[in-house]
Design a protein around this motif. Structure first.
Motif, PDB file in Angstrom:
ATOM      1  N   THR A   1     -13.284   5.224  -1.664  1.00 41.27           N
ATOM      2  CA  THR A   1     -14.298   5.633  -0.696  1.00 41.27           C
ATOM      3  C   THR A   1     -14.994   6.907  -1.154  1.00 41.27           C
ATOM      4  O   THR A   1     -16.218   7.037  -1.051  1.00 41.27           O
ATOM      5  CB  THR A   1     -13.660   5.864   0.685  1.00 41.27           C
TER       6      THR A   1
ATOM      7  N   TYR B   1      -3.512   1.876  14.784  1.00 45.03           N
ATOM      8  CA  TYR B   1      -4.224   0.603  14.926  1.00 45.03           C
ATOM      9  C   TYR B   1      -3.501  -0.337  15.891  1.00 45.03           C
ATOM     10  O   TYR B   1      -4.122  -0.936  16.777  1.00 45.03           O
ATOM     11  CB  TYR B   1      -4.370  -0.067  13.559  1.00 45.03           C
TER      12      TYR B   1
ATOM     13  N   PHE C   1     -14.099   9.890   6.853  1.00 45.91           N
ATOM     14  CA  PHE C   1     -13.488   8.581   6.613  1.00 45.91           C
ATOM     15  C   PHE C   1     -11.987   8.702   6.346  1.00 45.91           C
ATOM     16  O   PHE C   1     -11.217   7.805   6.698  1.00 45.91           O
ATOM     17  CB  PHE C   1     -14.179   7.880   5.448  1.00 45.91           C
ATOM     18  N   THR C   2     -11.591   9.806   5.727  1.00 42.70           N
ATOM     19  CA  THR C   2     -10.157  10.024   5.497  1.00 42.70           C
ATOM     20  C   THR C   2      -9.418  10.159   6.824  1.00 42.70           C
ATOM     21  O   THR C   2      -8.376   9.527   7.048  1.00 42.70           O
ATOM     22  CB  THR C   2      -9.938  11.281   4.647  1.00 42.70           C
TER      23      THR C   2
ATOM     24  N   THR D   1      -4.584   3.768  10.484  1.00 42.96           N
ATOM     25  CA  THR D   1      -3.311   3.320   9.916  1.00 42.96           C
ATOM     26  C   THR D   1      -2.152   3.621  10.854  1.00 42.96           C
ATOM     27  O   THR D   1      -1.242   2.810  11.032  1.00 42.96           O
ATOM     28  CB  THR D   1      -3.065   3.999   8.554  1.00 42.96           C
TER      29      THR D   1
ATOM     30  N   MET E   1      -3.542   3.002   1.166  1.00 44.85           N
ATOM     31  CA  MET E   1      -4.436   3.909   1.868  1.00 44.85           C
ATOM     32  C   MET E   1      -4.987   4.984   0.926  1.00 44.85           C
ATOM     33  O   MET E   1      -6.179   5.293   0.944  1.00 44.85           O
ATOM     34  CB  MET E   1      -3.709   4.580   3.040  1.00 44.85           C
TER      35      MET E   1
ATOM     36  N   SER F   1      -9.341   6.794   8.586  1.00 42.97           N
ATOM     37  CA  SER F   1      -8.392   5.862   7.972  1.00 42.97           C
ATOM     38  C   SER F   1      -6.960   6.194   8.351  1.00 42.97           C
ATOM     39  O   SER F   1      -6.157   5.304   8.647  1.00 42.97           O
ATOM     40  CB  SER F   1      -8.539   5.879   6.444  1.00 42.97           C
TER      41      SER F   1
ATOM     42  N   SER G   1      -7.520   3.424  -1.378  1.00 44.15           N
ATOM     43  CA  SER G   1      -8.724   3.114  -0.624  1.00 44.15           C
ATOM     44  C   SER G   1      -9.553   4.369  -0.380  1.00 44.15           C
ATOM     45  O   SER G   1     -10.792   4.343  -0.500  1.00 44.15           O
ATOM     46  CB  SER G   1      -8.354   2.461   0.709  1.00 44.15           C
ATOM     47  N   LEU G   2      -8.887   5.464  -0.067  1.00 50.57           N
ATOM     48  CA  LEU G   2      -9.605   6.725   0.159  1.00 50.57           C
ATOM     49  C   LEU G   2     -10.232   7.238  -1.129  1.00 50.57           C
ATOM     50  O   LEU G   2     -11.335   7.797  -1.109  1.00 50.57           O
ATOM     51  CB  LEU G   2      -8.651   7.768   0.747  1.00 50.57           C
TER      52      LEU G   2
END
Length: 414
Positions: free
Chosen positions: A297, A193, A182-183, A190, A290, A186, A293-294
């Motif tokens: 997560t 995108y 997931f890292t 970022t 970010m 992401s 968020s990580l």
């Protein structure tokens, strides 16, 4: 603890969350007719104010109806053994545990999407159309749905497959490896995108030469920001509502202006909005968001790893054997109160970041053009100028218009 106790805990969480959201929505609607603060008296004229009132009421009734529908369907799904039913279907279609998980969430996701399509279509082509916002067509609408479904299958299905495989290989230690996945995902999203995902739905072009670009260039040079990273997106193909956003970091940073924003605002106001977005870049808000968020997560995956495989989860849903998808579904509901708290904290931080970006724009360009741009954008989107404090607290990632105007007027630069 028994399976029945766990099941009714899940039901209680769903009910309490629904009641909370409906209460907030009701309390917010009761504020629609509150007097407009004196600092915002110039946002609406009489006709525009009446239109905004009608728009808010219409959306409130629509969201209440769609919310009741979603809640009843969700509750029926759990109460009528829908989990066990979908689990059995996935097992009948394949004996491969990884494919079973994909089919399980695929069936639920597809059914949910189909049930929501009529509401989405009505909101776009009736409500938004009646109030002059919609610029989309049925073709664009259905293409968007198709593209979204394909992206969910490819990206969502791919990530889920990898996480299930990691769990099968590593069991309780899988969360470390899933976190790394997931890292990486992401970071890639970022950075890329705007290059990979946005072009599937919208066209982005570098800001063309002209008076506006010259003014932005002068400001960008003074702040050490590469002007080549400014793009215009064709948001007008779907809506008249305007926006701007900052994404990425380092060499992949990008500021995107909606073409509707350029149409609605003066050049001075656009520079002020641009200054706000540069403020996000200068303050490293994307990077901080970010990283946080990580971190969240990682914590979430760690707790998930502790819960997966617990036989109580299978008992709760009358399923013969525990599995990854049963554990993940139960976890999604059981973890929601914690997720609510982390979302609140992230919203508080986001509002702080917005104040910082506003302050940056005020200090490096001026307060008045940013204030006038915010007021115009609020008017053109028929925004609610008197939201209830609990609605702001729970749901707003930005300060209210009044809060931003009052902040900008403090020690005003211009």
């Amino acid at each position: 603890m028994t399976g029945d106790f766990l099941f009714y805990t899940i039901i209680a969480i769903l009910v309490l969350n629904y009641v909370k959201e409906e209460w907030i929505s009701y309390a917010n609607a009761k504020r629609f007719n509150d007097p407009i603060p004196k600092e915002l008296q110039d946002v609406y004229d009489a006709d525009a104010y009446q239109k905004s009132q009608k728009y808010k009421q219409t959306n409130y009734r629509f969201s209440t109806l769609s919310g009741v529908f979603s809640f009843v369907v969700t509750l029926m799904f759990f109460m009528l053994n829908g989990v066990a039913w979908v689990d059995e279907i996935s097992k009948q279609l394949t004996e491969h545990s990884l494919l079973q998980s994909l089919l399980f969430f695929g069936i639920i996701g597809l059914a949910s999407s189909i049930l929501q399509v009529p509401f989405s279509y009505y909101h776009t082509f009736v409500i938004e159309e009646n109030f002059g916002f919609n610029k989309s067509t049925p073709k664009i609408f259905w293409l968007d749905k198709l593209k979204g479904l394909l992206m969910s299958l490819l990206i969502g299905g791919g990530l889920l497959s990898l996480v299930v495989w990691l769990y099968q290989q590593m069991q309780n230690n899988f969360w470390w490896y899933a976190w790394l996945v997931f890292t990486l995902f992401s970071v890639v999203m970022t950075l890329f995108y705007s290059n990979l995902i946005v072009p599937l739905f919208n066209k982005q072009t570098p800001l063309e030469e002209g008076s506006l670009r010259q003014k932005l260039a002068a400001y960008a040079k003074a702040q050490g920001f590469k002007l080549s990273d400014i793009f215009v997106i064709d948001g007008s193909k779907r809506s008249t509502k305007a926006n701007a956003y900052f994404t990425g970091f380092g060499a992949k940073k990008r500021i995107v202006l909606y073409d509707t924003l350029i149409h609605d605002l003066t050049e001075e106001e656009i520079v002020a909005v641009f200054a706000h977005e540069v403020g996000h870049y200068k303050k490293k808000h994307t990077l901080y968001n970010m990283l946080l968020s990580l971190l969240l997560t990682g914590v979430t995956l760690y707790i998930l790893g502790l819960l997966l495989g617990n036989p109580l989860l299978a008992d709760a849903f009358d399923v013969p054997n525990s599995s990854f998808h049963i554990g993940l579904l139960a976890f999604g509901v059981l973890y929601s109160p914690i997720s609510e708290i982390t979302s609140l904290l992230m919203n508080i931080l986001s509002r702080k970041f917005e104040y910082q970006a506003d302050d940056f724009a005020k200090e490096t360009y001026g307060a008045n053009p940013l204030i006038s741009s915010l007021k115009k954008l609020s008017k053109n989107s028929l925004s609610n100028l008197t939201p209830h404090k609990w609605n702001v607290f729970f749901h707003y990632s930005h300060p209210t218009l009044l809060q931003r105007v009052l902040n900008l007027k403090k020690t005003q630069i211009s």
